[in-house]
Design a protein around this motif. Structure first.
Motif, short mmCIF file in Angstrom:
data_model
loop_
_atom_site.label_atom_id
_atom_site.label_comp_id
_atom_site.label_asym_id
_atom_site.label_seq_id
_atom_site.Cartn_x
_atom_site.Cartn_y
_atom_site.Cartn_z
N SER A 37 45.99 34.65 -31.92
CA SER A 37 46.04 34.05 -31.51
C SER A 37 47.51 33.79 -30.75
CB SER A 37 45.60 32.68 -31.33
OG SER A 37 43.77 32.78 -31.67
N VAL A 38 47.51 34.04 -30.01
CA VAL A 38 49.26 33.58 -28.30
C VAL A 38 48.92 32.31 -28.42
CG1 VAL A 38 50.70 34.48 -26.65
CG2 VAL A 38 49.23 36.47 -27.66
N LEU A 39 50.12 31.66 -29.14
CA LEU A 39 50.56 30.17 -28.90
C LEU A 39 51.43 30.20 -27.30
CD1 LEU A 39 50.52 29.74 -32.64
CD2 LEU A 39 48.41 29.22 -30.95
N ALA A 40 52.30 31.04 -28.02
CA ALA A 40 53.95 31.02 -26.05
C ALA A 40 54.13 32.29 -25.97
CB ALA A 40 54.94 30.00 -27.06
N HIS A 41 55.19 32.32 -25.72
CA HIS A 41 55.83 33.31 -25.02
C HIS A 41 56.60 33.01 -23.32
CE1 HIS A 41 53.73 34.38 -21.14
NE2 HIS A 41 52.38 34.05 -21.75
N ASP A 42 57.79 34.29 -23.70
CA ASP A 42 58.44 34.48 -22.32
C ASP A 42 59.18 35.25 -22.44
OD1 ASP A 42 60.84 34.45 -23.80
OD2 ASP A 42 61.17 32.31 -23.45
N LYS A 43 59.66 35.82 -21.88
CA LYS A 43 60.83 37.25 -21.62
C LYS A 43 60.97 37.79 -22.82
CE LYS A 43 65.25 35.89 -19.72
NZ LYS A 43 65.83 36.72 -18.98
N ASN A 44 62.02 36.67 -24.04
CA ASN A 44 62.09 37.27 -25.12
C ASN A 44 61.61 37.28 -26.58
OD1 ASN A 44 64.98 35.54 -23.36
ND2 ASN A 44 64.91 37.45 -24.14
N PHE A 45 60.12 36.12 -26.11
CA PHE A 45 59.43 36.50 -27.47
C PHE A 45 57.90 36.15 -26.92
CE2 PHE A 45 59.65 31.66 -26.08
CZ PHE A 45 59.38 31.10 -26.69
N VAL A 46 57.17 36.34 -28.17
CA VAL A 46 55.71 36.14 -28.48
C VAL A 46 55.81 35.58 -29.66
CG1 VAL A 46 52.89 36.91 -27.72
CG2 VAL A 46 55.42 38.01 -26.20
N ASP A 47 54.56 34.07 -29.25
CA ASP A 47 54.68 33.96 -30.89
C ASP A 47 52.61 33.83 -30.80
OD1 ASP A 47 55.35 31.62 -33.10
OD2 ASP A 47 55.02 30.09 -31.55
N THR A 48 52.80 33.55 -32.05
CA THR A 48 51.24 34.23 -32.43
C THR A 48 50.81 32.92 -34.02
OG1 THR A 48 51.86 36.13 -33.92
CG2 THR A 48 51.64 36.42 -31.20
N ALA A 49 49.34 33.27 -33.97
CA ALA A 49 49.09 32.93 -34.77
C ALA A 49 48.05 34.22 -35.31
CB ALA A 49 47.51 31.14 -35.03
N ILE A 50 48.44 34.19 -36.35
CA ILE A 50 47.61 34.98 -37.75
C ILE A 50 46.93 34.76 -38.42
CG2 ILE A 50 48.26 37.81 -38.41
CD1 ILE A 50 50.67 37.46 -36.82
N SER A 51 45.94 35.95 -38.50
CA SER A 51 45.35 36.06 -39.95
C SER A 51 44.65 37.64 -40.02
CB SER A 51 43.84 34.77 -40.12
OG SER A 51 42.79 34.83 -40.07
N ILE A 52 44.18 37.51 -41.24
CA ILE A 52 43.56 39.33 -41.91
C ILE A 52 43.02 39.71 -42.73
CG2 ILE A 52 44.97 41.80 -42.38
CD1 ILE A 52 47.41 40.92 -40.77
N ASN A 53 42.15 40.55 -42.48
CA ASN A 53 40.98 39.89 -43.21
C ASN A 53 39.92 38.61 -43.73
OD1 ASN A 53 40.69 42.92 -42.63
ND2 ASN A 53 42.05 43.28 -43.51
N GLY A 54 40.17 37.34 -42.99
CA GLY A 54 40.13 36.25 -43.06
C GLY A 54 40.34 35.67 -43.69
N GLY A 55 42.16 36.37 -44.13
CA GLY A 55 42.98 35.73 -44.98
C GLY A 55 43.74 34.48 -44.74
#
Length: 139
Positions: free
Chosen positions: A79-97
């Motif tokens: 899920s993308v939480l925030a962004h601008d021209k210099n970054f993309v901030d995300t929340a991540i889980s892989i395979n339900g971890g």
């Protein structure tokens, strides 16, 4: 899990696209972050589909400078939480971890912009004590 961060310095070159394709297929990347794409999302979508990446988020370049692309597979919940021209901030889980935070950066190259960028980056997590991976290009 395999992550790739690459300052591609433009994806208009066929050799760069070919190299990207080879890297993605060889390492079976789950997440790919490209900075300085210098391309609009319509063009990047064609490349993403050739790379067989399932999902995407883009920050368009300003004129012919900058541009960010973040691609990920369906094995990744992102899920993308925030962004601008210099970054993309995300929340991540892989395979339900467990969930963790991933911030993909392309830091400014001009001294006048650097301090503001690093201060903004430092406030993204606040007092949250969580797993956080920052990757990308620092200038």
């Amino acid at each position: 899990m395999a992550l790739l961060a690459w300052n591609v310095r433009g994806l208009g070159n066929k050799d760069t696209v070919r190299a990207l394709k080879n890297i993605c297929f060889k390492h079976k990347n789950d997440i790919v972050f490209l900075s300085e794409t210098k391309q609009k999302r319509r063009y990047l979508e064609k490349i993403r589909m050739r790379m067989k990446m399932d999902n995407a988020f883009y920050v368009d370049p300003v004129g012919i400078a900058g541009g960010l692309a973040l691609w990920w597979s369906n094995d990744v919940k992102l899920s993308v939480l925030a962004h601008d021209k210099n970054f993309v901030d995300t929340a991540i889980s892989i395979n339900g971890g467990d969930e963790w935070f991933g911030t993909f950066i392309y830091a400014p190259s001009y001294d006048v912009e650097k301090q503001d960028f690093w201060e903004r980056l430092g406030t993204l997590r606040g007092d949250v004590n969580a797993k956080w991976c920052i990757m990308g290009i620092r200038t």
